[in-house]
Enzyme design. Sequence first.
Site, short mmCIF file in Angstrom:
data_model
loop_
_atom_site.label_atom_id
_atom_site.label_comp_id
_atom_site.label_asym_id
_atom_site.label_seq_id
_atom_site.Cartn_x
_atom_site.Cartn_y
_atom_site.Cartn_z
CB SER A 36 -56.62 30.41 56.62
OG SER A 36 -57.44 31.28 55.90
CG ASP A 55 -51.28 34.78 53.65
OD1 ASP A 55 -50.78 34.93 54.78
OD2 ASP A 55 -52.50 34.54 53.46
CG HIS A 58 -54.25 35.23 56.96
ND1 HIS A 58 -54.04 34.57 55.77
CD2 HIS A 58 -55.33 34.63 57.53
CE1 HIS A 58 -54.96 33.62 55.64
NE2 HIS A 58 -55.74 33.63 56.69
#
Length: 282
Positions: A231, A135, A89
């Site tokens: 992230s 992811d 992402h």
Amino acid sequence: MKQLVVFLGLLVLAYADPFDNIDWSTIKTRDLVIQPNGKARVQQRIVGGQPADPNQFPYQGGLIVTTPTQNYFCGCALISQNYVLTAAHCLDDATQVQVRLGAHLINEYEVTQQRFTSTELLQHPEWNIETLAYDFGLVRLPTPATITPYVQIVALPTWSQVDTTFTGDLAYLTGWGITSDLGTAISESLNYLQSTIISNLACNIGYLGVILPTHICTSGDGYTGACTGDSGGAVVNTNGTLVGVMSFALSYSCEAGWPSGHARVTTALPWLSEVSDAAINP
């Protein structure tokens, strides 16, 4: 002497970094959060951790991600001299990425740093924003990273560990993310926390049943966990194995004591072996 000064000035210009002109107050984070309805959304925010010693985690890197409308910040981990692994992402709509390795103060120039700008970006073909499955993203460096005491490759799980859950292992989470719910900017220095890997079954209690086999979770005990800007960062157990890539959290609060969700690296081994030169031992 004058000639030396001129030479040094030209040398500085030759190595000028266009990313050094970035206004860091405009850099957004790109984080996935699970809402009360079980749906994921992107939110523009390690909490409860502590400052790392400079280059204590030499595999951890930072990414400045350029999209047509905005620059974003994410973490990454060096998995070979030619590739860093991050969250898929983080690379959505990206046109180029600057990788900063060997950094402690991420928004400053340090002699330990190695910087690379790349347009070779890959997302796992099964990455799914709806389910948060797979992811994983890869950035290929334009030239190989130089291995130094400050820049090191992290070990991937072995093929024999594909079915290992790692439940109960202690793991280090590292990142420059916001350090509290009240924070508005990423941390200047690298932070880390130590957390326990919990079973997916236990994690699902807090995550409304959205946890998949492609996920791995760490406990939020002590009101610690990944927060905004973390992230893509590394989740490495105390044996030095990269077991997760920081992926998502619940939307309530970074400091609510809920588990943090990560992409389980063992599920990406077939893809990594196909598209990268990262070493995967038997």
